[in-house]
Design a protein around this motif. Structure first.
Motif, PDB file in Angstrom:
ATOM      1  N   TYR A   5       0.853  -1.181   0.000  1.00  6.83           N
ATOM      2  CA  TYR A   5       0.000   0.000   0.000  1.00  6.83           C
ATOM      3  C   TYR A   5       0.898   1.242   0.000  1.00  6.83           C
ATOM      4  O   TYR A   5       1.308   1.717   1.062  1.00  6.83           O
TER       5      TYR A   5
ATOM      6  N   THR B   7      -9.914  -7.666   7.678  1.00  5.35           N
ATOM      7  CA  THR B   7     -10.701  -6.455   7.445  1.00  5.35           C
ATOM      8  C   THR B   7     -11.158  -6.397   5.993  1.00  5.35           C
ATOM      9  O   THR B   7     -10.493  -6.898   5.092  1.00  5.35           O
ATOM     10  N   SER B   8     -12.307  -5.790   5.805  1.00  9.63           N
ATOM     11  CA  SER B   8     -12.834  -5.556   4.464  1.00  9.63           C
ATOM     12  C   SER B   8     -12.814  -4.052   4.205  1.00  9.63           C
ATOM     13  O   SER B   8     -12.995  -3.260   5.129  1.00  9.63           O
ATOM     14  N   SER B   9     -12.579  -3.667   2.969  1.00  8.45           N
ATOM     15  CA  SER B   9     -12.559  -2.239   2.636  1.00  8.45           C
ATOM     16  C   SER B   9     -13.963  -1.695   2.420  1.00  8.45           C
ATOM     17  O   SER B   9     -14.136  -0.522   2.114  1.00  8.45           O
TER      18      SER B   9
ATOM     19  N   GLY C  21     -14.846   1.343   4.414  1.00  6.17           N
ATOM     20  CA  GLY C  21     -13.955   2.474   4.177  1.00  6.17           C
ATOM     21  C   GLY C  21     -13.175   2.929   5.396  1.00  6.17           C
ATOM     22  O   GLY C  21     -12.519   3.963   5.367  1.00  6.17           O
TER      23      GLY C  21
ATOM     24  N   TYR D  49     -10.888   0.875   7.182  1.00  5.05           N
ATOM     25  CA  TYR D  49      -9.580   0.236   7.266  1.00  5.05           C
ATOM     26  C   TYR D  49      -9.145  -0.278   5.902  1.00  5.05           C
ATOM     27  O   TYR D  49      -9.982  -0.599   5.057  1.00  5.05           O
ATOM     28  N   PRO D  50      -7.827  -0.407   5.704  1.00  6.61           N
ATOM     29  CA  PRO D  50      -7.351  -1.085   4.499  1.00  6.61           C
ATOM     30  C   PRO D  50      -7.805  -2.546   4.545  1.00  6.61           C
ATOM     31  O   PRO D  50      -7.939  -3.124   5.625  1.00  6.61           O
ATOM     32  N   ALA D  51      -8.050  -3.137   3.417  1.00  6.90           N
ATOM     33  CA  ALA D  51      -8.464  -4.543   3.373  1.00  6.90           C
ATOM     34  C   ALA D  51      -7.274  -5.445   3.691  1.00  6.90           C
ATOM     35  O   ALA D  51      -6.129  -5.112   3.391  1.00  6.90           O
TER      36      ALA D  51
ATOM     37  N   ILE E 132      -7.010   5.435   1.520  1.00 11.22           N
ATOM     38  CA  ILE E 132      -7.890   4.321   1.873  1.00 11.22           C
ATOM     39  C   ILE E 132      -8.886   4.707   2.936  1.00 11.22           C
ATOM     40  O   ILE E 132     -10.068   4.433   2.844  1.00 11.22           O
ATOM     41  N   PHE E 133      -8.385   5.389   3.957  1.00 12.63           N
ATOM     42  CA  PHE E 133      -9.271   5.743   5.060  1.00 12.63           C
ATOM     43  C   PHE E 133     -10.078   6.983   4.761  1.00 12.63           C
ATOM     44  O   PHE E 133      -9.567   7.984   4.253  1.00 12.63           O
TER      45      PHE E 133
END
Length: 243
Positions: free
Chosen positions: A83, A188-190, A193, A195-197, A240-241
């Motif tokens: 990332y 985690t799932s994105s 919105g 957290y990063p996946a 990402i966040f």
């Protein structure tokens, strides 16, 4: 003649007194007792000198080990190098609040920390997110904090991780018609919105499937004990966040 005899008697008497003293009092003991304070002080001076030198050496060794540990920790955390929009802010835990499921860390706004930044430990394990920020420290709300919701993914199936308090997290809203097995990895799932996946939450523990319920649920086994953690990384996310 009488004078000579008196002298002999006096000498004999003195010898007798000396003999008596030597038998009833240990001369060496008296000498050691007298010199004990001096020896002790000399020993302390030498010991202190040696102690100071040893402390200097230990301090240098500790400093070196500290740097090695720091580098190792950062290398372990760099699994996020995929990332490019994420950088790391390294920190330490100052205090842990079991009641509110939160921790205080020694990095703050001066280090670039902002409210909402994710917080991870080694191997990309997510433990929570920043909830309050001050100049030199921040408070982190743990995933186990009551009513804390996190979008997660198990084998590509989306669900929710819910904080229950007292370091407990449960898996909620997992579809009834999908397979959920003991030990399945929870990431985690994105979708939300927040957290990063792909950050690790934990594993499925004691999954329950009730025919009359539309969703399955389970406990989440965390791969860490918050009270054994010292170091962590704040993820300085940009794209990402969503703030």
């Amino acid at each position: 003649m009488k004078i000579f005899t008196k002298r002999k008697i006096l000498v004999f008497f003195l010898l007798l007194v000396i003999f008596f003293i030597l038998n009833f009092f240990n001369v060496k003991e008296f000498f050691y007792s007298f010199s004990e304070d001096i020896q002790t002080k000399l020993w302390k001076v030498n010991s202190n000198c040696e102690l100071i030198e040893n402390q200097k050496i230990i301090s240098l060794i500790a400093e070196n080990e500290e740097l090695k540990e720091e580098n190792t920790f950062l290398r372990e955390s760099l699994g996020l190098k995929n990332y490019p929009e994420i950088s790391l802010i390294s920190g330490r835990i100052i205090s842990k609040d079991y009641i509110s499921d939160s921790i205080l860390i020694n990095t703050g706004s001066k280090d670039g920390v902002k409210v909402g930044f994710p917080v991870v430990i080694n191997n990309n394990i997510l433990i929570g997110r920043v909830s309050e920020v001050y100049d030199n420290y921040s408070r982190v709300k743990l995933l186990s904090s009551k009513d804390n919701l996190t979008d997660v993914s198990i084998n590509g199936v989306v669900a929710l991780a819910k904080g229950k308090g007292s370091e407990l997290i449960s898996l909620e809203m997992f579809p009834h018609d999908k397979d959920l097995k003991e030990g399945d990895l929870i990431l985690t799932s994105s979708l939300g919105g927040n957290y990063p996946a792909g950050l690790v939450i934990g594993k499925v523990k004691n999954p329950k499937k009730i025919d009359s319920e539309p969703f399955q649920f389970s406990e989440i086994e965390k791969p860490y004990n918050i009270f054994s953690i010292d170091r962590l990384n704040v993820l300085k996310v940009t794209t990402i966040f969503n703030d």
